[in-house]
Design a protein around this motif. Sequence first.
Motif, PDB file in Angstrom:
ATOM      1  N   TYR A 103       0.904  -1.220  -0.373  1.00 19.81           N
ATOM      2  CA  TYR A 103      -0.270  -0.758  -0.033  1.00 19.81           C
ATOM      3  C   TYR A 103       1.067   1.306  -0.257  1.00 19.81           C
ATOM      4  CZ  TYR A 103      -3.473  -4.122   1.365  1.00 19.81           C
ATOM      5  OH  TYR A 103      -3.996  -5.043   1.569  1.00 19.81           O
ATOM      6  N   LEU A 179      -8.221  -2.097   7.309  1.00 16.58           N
ATOM      7  CA  LEU A 179      -8.391  -2.138   6.103  1.00 16.58           C
ATOM      8  C   LEU A 179      -9.485  -2.037   5.652  1.00 16.58           C
ATOM      9  CD1 LEU A 179      -5.934  -4.938   5.202  1.00 16.58           C
ATOM     10  CD2 LEU A 179      -5.273  -2.619   5.174  1.00 16.58           C
ATOM     11  N   ARG A 182     -12.141  -3.227  -1.443  1.00 17.75           N
ATOM     12  CA  ARG A 182     -12.069  -2.791  -2.616  1.00 17.75           C
ATOM     13  C   ARG A 182     -13.582  -2.152  -3.273  1.00 17.75           C
ATOM     14  NH1 ARG A 182      -7.667  -3.991  -6.596  1.00 17.75           N
ATOM     15  NH2 ARG A 182      -6.765  -4.729  -4.902  1.00 17.75           N
ATOM     16  N   ARG A 190      -9.569  -1.735  -0.968  1.00 21.36           N
ATOM     17  CA  ARG A 190      -8.085  -0.794  -1.534  1.00 21.36           C
ATOM     18  C   ARG A 190      -7.554  -0.198  -1.622  1.00 21.36           C
ATOM     19  NH1 ARG A 190     -11.741   2.974  -5.304  1.00 21.36           N
ATOM     20  NH2 ARG A 190     -12.476   3.289  -3.557  1.00 21.36           N
ATOM     21  N   PHE A 191      -8.046   0.042   0.503  1.00 26.10           N
ATOM     22  CA  PHE A 191      -7.407   1.187   0.483  1.00 26.10           C
ATOM     23  C   PHE A 191      -6.074   0.885   2.084  1.00 26.10           C
ATOM     24  CE2 PHE A 191      -7.308   5.430  -1.332  1.00 26.10           C
ATOM     25  CZ  PHE A 191      -8.040   4.653  -2.108  1.00 26.10           C
ATOM     26  N   ARG A 192      -5.803   1.073   2.863  1.00 28.92           N
ATOM     27  CA  ARG A 192      -5.442   0.949   4.403  1.00 28.92           C
ATOM     28  C   ARG A 192      -5.468   2.058   5.181  1.00 28.92           C
ATOM     29  NH1 ARG A 192      -1.751   2.542   7.372  1.00 28.92           N
ATOM     30  NH2 ARG A 192      -1.009   1.307   9.614  1.00 28.92           N
ATOM     31  N   THR A 199      -3.724   4.565   2.026  1.00 25.88           N
ATOM     32  CA  THR A 199      -2.570   4.965   1.684  1.00 25.88           C
ATOM     33  C   THR A 199      -3.615   3.359   0.582  1.00 25.88           C
ATOM     34  OG1 THR A 199      -1.874   3.054   3.206  1.00 25.88           O
ATOM     35  CG2 THR A 199      -0.173   4.802   3.049  1.00 25.88           C
ATOM     36  N   ARG A 200      -2.996   4.099  -0.788  1.00 25.99           N
ATOM     37  CA  ARG A 200      -3.643   2.636  -1.407  1.00 25.99           C
ATOM     38  C   ARG A 200      -2.925   2.031  -1.880  1.00 25.99           C
ATOM     39  NH1 ARG A 200      -7.192   4.560  -6.034  1.00 25.99           N
ATOM     40  NH2 ARG A 200      -7.586   6.447  -5.410  1.00 25.99           N
ATOM     41  N   ARG A 201      -3.554   0.173  -2.453  1.00 27.02           N
ATOM     42  CA  ARG A 201      -2.604   0.169  -2.552  1.00 27.02           C
ATOM     43  C   ARG A 201      -2.059  -0.317  -4.119  1.00 27.02           C
ATOM     44  NH1 ARG A 201      -5.327  -6.349  -1.197  1.00 27.02           N
ATOM     45  NH2 ARG A 201      -3.590  -7.611  -1.980  1.00 27.02           N
TER      46      ARG A 201
END
Length: 202
Positions: A103, A179, A182, A190-192, A199-201
Amino acid sequence: MQQVSYDTGSPNTPPIGLGWVLYPFGDTTVLAMSGASPGGVSLLCVLPEHDLVLAAYGNNPGAIMLQDQILQWLLSEHLGVQIPKLVTDMEQDVDLAPYVGTYRSNQLRIDVSIVDGQLEERMTYEPADESQERDLHRVRRRHDLRPAAALRADPVRPLRARRLPAGGVRRVPAAAARLLPRRPRRPGPRFRNGGGRLTRRA
């Protein structure tokens, strides 16, 4: 700014306003935002119901724990506010594989893997340009900074995404660790989400 703009509905994860993380402590809401620089951490908390503000800075990454202890002392001892207990009961047989991956956000990379049946996060700062690289190198040399320790996360609820209500804000009732999913029909996040920062994957 104090109105809830997003709530994952996940255990131990507070809703978010505009710029504020909204921590519920019974009838008291703590508006909070933290920040960090190489070698330092800061915290700003506002308690509108009690006309109280806490601003703290520490010149050690571990100072965030002390800041949290000070806030809890102010809430419980000074104001008599009850501190809610965290959800610690782990879900069994949660498939952690969909959460594994990298991420990224500007200057930050988080690698998530499975270690001993838990999700493990390793965080790395990635300077955006040569100037930031020089600054980070100088700070690391001056303060003997070491890489951040890996963090382990226990699954307290498996991921179950819902469809978006018509014209509404997407609300996610559950997630493993912190998390976010998506899409309703695609497995994996898709994000954390960490401290209100996504934070984007990769």
